[in-house]
Design a protein around this motif. Structure first.
Motif, PDB file in Angstrom:
ATOM      1  N   LEU A 177       0.764  -1.237   0.006  1.00 46.08           N
ATOM      2  CA  LEU A 177      -0.475   0.172   0.066  1.00 46.08           C
ATOM      3  C   LEU A 177       1.012   1.789  -0.105  1.00 46.08           C
ATOM      4  N   GLU A 178       1.809   1.048   0.447  1.00 45.51           N
ATOM      5  CA  GLU A 178       3.212   2.309   0.986  1.00 45.51           C
ATOM      6  C   GLU A 178       3.613   3.513  -0.412  1.00 45.51           C
ATOM      7  N   LYS A 179       3.558   2.047  -0.948  1.00 46.19           N
ATOM      8  CA  LYS A 179       3.949   2.236  -2.774  1.00 46.19           C
ATOM      9  C   LYS A 179       3.131   2.915  -3.232  1.00 46.19           C
ATOM     10  N   VAL A 180       1.103   2.840  -2.950  1.00 49.13           N
ATOM     11  CA  VAL A 180       1.647   3.384  -3.542  1.00 49.13           C
ATOM     12  C   VAL A 180       0.625   4.777  -3.648  1.00 49.13           C
ATOM     13  N   GLU A 234      -9.766  -9.508   3.286  1.00 53.02           N
ATOM     14  CA  GLU A 234      -8.994 -10.400   4.078  1.00 53.02           C
ATOM     15  C   GLU A 234      -8.264 -11.372   2.953  1.00 53.02           C
ATOM     16  N   LYS A 235      -7.302 -11.536   2.296  1.00 54.23           N
ATOM     17  CA  LYS A 235      -6.464 -12.089   1.683  1.00 54.23           C
ATOM     18  C   LYS A 235      -5.498 -11.686   0.852  1.00 54.23           C
ATOM     19  N   ASP A 236      -4.267 -11.499   0.744  1.00 51.75           N
ATOM     20  CA  ASP A 236      -3.140 -11.626   0.178  1.00 51.75           C
ATOM     21  C   ASP A 236      -3.829 -10.379  -1.400  1.00 51.75           C
ATOM     22  N   GLY A 237      -3.174  -9.124  -1.709  1.00 55.08           N
ATOM     23  CA  GLY A 237      -3.036  -8.514  -3.184  1.00 55.08           C
ATOM     24  C   GLY A 237      -4.589  -8.053  -3.168  1.00 55.08           C
ATOM     25  N   GLU A 238      -5.375  -8.091  -1.592  1.00 55.11           N
ATOM     26  CA  GLU A 238      -6.904  -6.878  -1.957  1.00 55.11           C
ATOM     27  C   GLU A 238      -7.057  -5.578  -1.740  1.00 55.11           C
ATOM     28  N   LEU A 239      -5.425  -5.394  -0.718  1.00 55.36           N
ATOM     29  CA  LEU A 239      -5.907  -4.174  -0.003  1.00 55.36           C
ATOM     30  C   LEU A 239      -5.215  -3.037  -1.473  1.00 55.36           C
ATOM     31  N   VAL A 240      -4.572  -3.007  -1.978  1.00 55.78           N
ATOM     32  CA  VAL A 240      -4.223  -2.231  -3.139  1.00 55.78           C
ATOM     33  C   VAL A 240      -5.274  -1.920  -3.233  1.00 55.78           C
ATOM     34  N   PRO A 241      -6.006  -2.576  -4.356  1.00 55.05           N
ATOM     35  CA  PRO A 241      -6.846  -2.189  -5.438  1.00 55.05           C
ATOM     36  C   PRO A 241      -8.389  -1.463  -4.893  1.00 55.05           C
ATOM     37  N   ALA A 242      -8.079  -2.593  -3.089  1.00 52.69           N
ATOM     38  CA  ALA A 242      -9.603  -1.520  -2.673  1.00 52.69           C
ATOM     39  C   ALA A 242      -9.660   0.045  -1.921  1.00 52.69           C
ATOM     40  N   PHE A 243      -8.616  -0.219  -1.848  1.00 51.54           N
ATOM     41  CA  PHE A 243      -8.212   1.347  -1.389  1.00 51.54           C
ATOM     42  C   PHE A 243      -8.110   2.127  -2.749  1.00 51.54           C
ATOM     43  N   GLN A 244      -7.567   1.658  -3.957  1.00 52.95           N
ATOM     44  CA  GLN A 244      -7.656   2.430  -4.938  1.00 52.95           C
ATOM     45  C   GLN A 244      -9.361   2.504  -5.530  1.00 52.95           C
ATOM     46  N   PRO A 270       0.021   8.825  -2.274  1.00 53.59           N
ATOM     47  CA  PRO A 270       0.822   9.806  -2.551  1.00 53.59           C
ATOM     48  C   PRO A 270       2.121  10.823  -1.706  1.00 53.59           C
ATOM     49  N   LYS A 271       2.631  11.362  -2.161  1.00 52.76           N
ATOM     50  CA  LYS A 271       3.734  11.958  -0.807  1.00 52.76           C
ATOM     51  C   LYS A 271       3.418  12.485  -0.005  1.00 52.76           C
ATOM     52  N   ASP A 272       1.532  13.402  -0.114  1.00 50.23           N
ATOM     53  CA  ASP A 272       1.566  14.319   1.254  1.00 50.23           C
ATOM     54  C   ASP A 272       0.247  12.996   1.836  1.00 50.23           C
ATOM     55  N   THR A 273       0.243  12.196   1.604  1.00 44.81           N
ATOM     56  CA  THR A 273      -0.681  11.449   2.453  1.00 44.81           C
ATOM     57  C   THR A 273      -0.850  11.929   3.822  1.00 44.81           C
ATOM     58  N   ILE A 274      -1.990  11.933   4.661  1.00 42.59           N
ATOM     59  CA  ILE A 274      -1.971  12.229   5.843  1.00 42.59           C
ATOM     60  C   ILE A 274      -2.958  10.855   6.287  1.00 42.59           C
ATOM     61  N   PHE A 275      -2.004  10.307   7.558  1.00 43.62           N
ATOM     62  CA  PHE A 275      -2.226   9.078   8.504  1.00 43.62           C
ATOM     63  C   PHE A 275      -2.770   9.251   9.642  1.00 43.62           C
ATOM     64  N   ASN A 324       3.472   0.932  12.393  1.00 40.62           N
ATOM     65  CA  ASN A 324       4.945   1.571  12.731  1.00 40.62           C
ATOM     66  C   ASN A 324       5.983   0.444  12.724  1.00 40.62           C
ATOM     67  N   ARG A 325       5.569  -0.711  12.678  1.00 42.36           N
ATOM     68  CA  ARG A 325       7.129  -1.870  12.298  1.00 42.36           C
ATOM     69  C   ARG A 325       7.607  -1.570  10.738  1.00 42.36           C
ATOM     70  N   PHE A 326       6.268  -1.745   9.565  1.00 36.29           N
ATOM     71  CA  PHE A 326       5.906  -2.233   8.640  1.00 36.29           C
ATOM     72  C   PHE A 326       6.321  -1.288   7.393  1.00 36.29           C
ATOM     73  N   MET A 327       5.751   0.121   7.995  1.00 33.36           N
ATOM     74  CA  MET A 327       5.508   0.706   6.880  1.00 33.36           C
ATOM     75  C   MET A 327       6.863   1.793   6.817  1.00 33.36           C
ATOM     76  N   HIS A 328       6.609   3.352   6.354  1.00 34.70           N
ATOM     77  CA  HIS A 328       7.329   3.892   5.823  1.00 34.70           C
ATOM     78  C   HIS A 328       7.713   5.520   5.897  1.00 34.70           C
ATOM     79  N   VAL A 329       7.510   6.799   6.542  1.00 29.46           N
ATOM     80  CA  VAL A 329       6.592   7.787   6.479  1.00 29.46           C
ATOM     81  C   VAL A 329       7.824   8.223   6.196  1.00 29.46           C
ATOM     82  N   THR A 330       6.877   9.085   5.357  1.00 27.64           N
ATOM     83  CA  THR A 330       8.211  10.108   4.022  1.00 27.64           C
ATOM     84  C   THR A 330       8.373  11.458   4.511  1.00 27.64           C
TER      85      THR A 330
END
Length: 566
Positions: free
Chosen positions: A381-384, A517-527, A386-391, A403-409
């Motif tokens: 998800l973090e790869k897609v 519910e499974k791998d590969g679904e989060l990015v398309p769902a977010f988009q 925007p560079k100014d995303t707010i979490f 906190n562990r797996f994502m990288h805030v830019t």
């Protein structure tokens, strides 16, 4: 400035405008009808956002304050309204967020009779607010409101509570408005900066720890350039990922709840801690065990602390530093930028590589059981984004995964309650989206927190904004279950949850719902959620057995010597 005769309610509304307030978040009440009328007259200057629950309103205001550095403003009614708002005041206090809460008050002629909804707000908020006042003279409204904003933003920022009775809002007086004072920020003494550099030059294993509030993007850049030029390893405090580009090769990770054991070990090995903006509170210090409490370095060359903070009273409050520097954070960053350039390679570069390598290893996604590897999905998800995303992030075990797996830019924002308050992320996401409607806003929340303030999603529809809320659903109060399994393995009590279909929940408002519910679904769902242009919920159904990113329930029971089935 107007000196015409005005009601107290109009004066109060005009005072907010005079202080530069652009948004106020409220749940209306009969105790401040005249203020509401005053805001009606200012609707072209100040947007009033109507919320569904006072805790949600104050959380929206607190998020606004975190993101802008200007005081967020919330309006609530007396008694129950103020009690509901208290959690947001506590968040703002422990997070050092500028906030002004205005509370309608009972008629002052009824004081001390336990009148309908009577509360003494000085006593109620005295320990969780920076300042509490009550306006009992309408002519002082501009004065006291100006002071409230000064207090909220000066020194260590924080929340101010202002109570005002109905009579004061109806009284008519002729007094001028008062705007903000132009105050030069407290800058660090040149001698202190020289001593800091000398201590840094003498260090072998330095570690920078960033925290606090009201950092500008320019200050972040200046601190980042200073640390990169000197190859200093940089950790961020609890839920302060926004303060540093987490993709840089000198990033050390976050010191907070669930901190990596390798980073904790490295922090203990450090011989110099440069703490900038952080109070070095309980989460950052790992329960006050991480650093040398004296902080001044033992005779044998023990750990030294340089503590930079805008409030002198906080320096040395817990940790006695070898050097304390009282300075407004952005002024300190400017002073860093004026220091002489670093010469040659830093002798601690090998140390920095070790610290960063531990962070890299920590961020590697393990192979988790089940159809959904949440670590890999978050990294995809973090790869897609925007560079100014707010979490906006809620409290709970789920929060340790991003906190562990994502990288805030560098240009992204990551905000959350450092006091561990659940129910923050949904209203904060709405407040963030109202503040910055053109930016992508993602609210991260567990299933427990989602139903504490999830009804505020209605406010997003009313305000015409479309945040994306990701609900991590494991059917339990996960953090408490984790502690429960450690202390009383197999004895599950009070932590199970029954949840709705969160996708259908948002669809009932007319929003966009997704289930992952499974791998590969989060990015398309977010988009799809973003493309819908509607407020959206993505329900991420995670494995309840994987109660933390490091351990399953079976692991915890085995460690506790339980081993019982669940």
């Amino acid at each position: 400035m107007s000196t015409a005769t005005r009601t107290g309610g109009q004066l109060l509304a005009d005072a907010l405008v005079a202080q530069g307030v652009t948004h106020a978040f409220c749940v209306p009440g009969e105790s401040y009808l005249d203020l509401l009328d005053g805001l009606y007259a200012n609707q072209d200057k100040l947007e009033l956002v109507t919320c569904r629950f006072e805790a949600g309103a104050v959380n929206m205001a607190e998020a606004h304050g975190k993101l802008t550095g200007r005081p967020g403003v919330a309006l609530v009614t007396r008694g129950p309204g103020a009690c509901h708002a208290a959690i947001g005041v506590h968040i703002a206090m422990q997070d050092s967020t500028p906030l002004v809460l205005i509370v309608g008050q009972i008629p002052f002629s009824e004081t001390d009779r336990e009148s309908f909804q009577e509360v003494d707000y000085r006593r109620m908020f005295g320990s969780v607010a920076k300042w509490v006042t009550q306006i009992d003279d309408a002519a002082r409204i501009p004065e006291l409101m100006a002071h409230a904003f000064d207090v909220a933003t000066s020194g260590r920022p924080g929340p101010v509570v202002v109570a005002i009775s109905e009579e004061m809002q109806k009284a008519r007086v002729a007094v001028p408005d008062i705007g903000p004072a132009e105050v030069a920020p407290a800058s660090p003494a040149p001698a202190a900066m020289e001593r800091m550099l000398a201590m840094l030059d003498a260090a072998e294993r330095p570690l920078v720890v960033l925290g606090g509030s009201r950092w500008t993007q320019e200050a972040r850049r200046q601190v980042r350039e200073f640390c990169v030029a000197r190859d200093l390893p940089v950790a961020v405090g609890f839920r302060r990922q926004s303060l540093y580009d987490c993709t840089l090769p000198n990033f050390a990770g976050d010191l907070g709840v669930g901190a990596d054991a390798a980073l904790v070990a490295k922090a203990k090995q450090a011989d110099l801690i440069l703490a900038i903006g952080t109070r070095i509170g309980e989460p950052v210090s790992q329960g006050y065990t991480l650093f040398d409490m004296a902080g001044q370095g033992a005779a044998n060359g023990g750990q030294k602390i340089v503590h930079v903070y805008p409030e002198q009273a906080e320096i040395g409050r817990v940790y006695r530093p070898a050097l304390g520097i009282t300075a407004e954070i952005n002024a300190f960053a400017e002073a860093l930028a004026r220091l002489p350039a670093a010469k040659g390679g830093a002798r601690w570069s090998a140390w920095t590589k070790e610290v960063h390598a531990a962070r890299v290893k920590q961020a590697e996604a393990p192979d988790y059981a089940g159809p959904l590897n949440l670590a890999r999905e978050l990294q995809a998800l973090e790869k897609v984004l925007p560079k100014d995303t707010i979490f906006t992030c809620d409290a709970g075990n789920f929060a340790t995964w991003p906190n562990r797996f994502m990288h805030v830019t560098a240009e992204q924002e990551f905000i959350g309650p450092t006091n561990g308050a659940m129910g923050y992320a949904v209203p904060a996401a709405i407040g963030a989206k109202i503040t910055y409607p053109d930016r992508t806003v993602i609210g991260l929340v567990g299933d427990g927190g989602a139903l504490m303030t999830g009804q505020e999603i209605a406010t997003a529809f009313q305000a015409g904004v479309a945040p994306v809320v990701m609900v991590f659903n494991n059917g339990m109060y996960g953090t408490i279950r984790m502690y429960q399994e450690r202390a009383y393995p197999g004895r599950v009590s009070g932590t199970r949850l029954t949840n709705p279909d969160f996708a259908k929940f948002i669809e009932s408002f007319g929003g966009h719902g997704e289930v992952v519910e499974k791998d590969g679904e989060l990015v398309p769902a977010f988009q799809r959620a973003v493309a819908s242009g509607k407020p959206a919920i993505i329900e991420v159904r995670v494995n309840p057995e994987q109660v933390t990113h490091r351990a399953t329930i079976a692991d915890l029971r085995a460690q506790a010597g339980g081993g019982k089935k669940h």
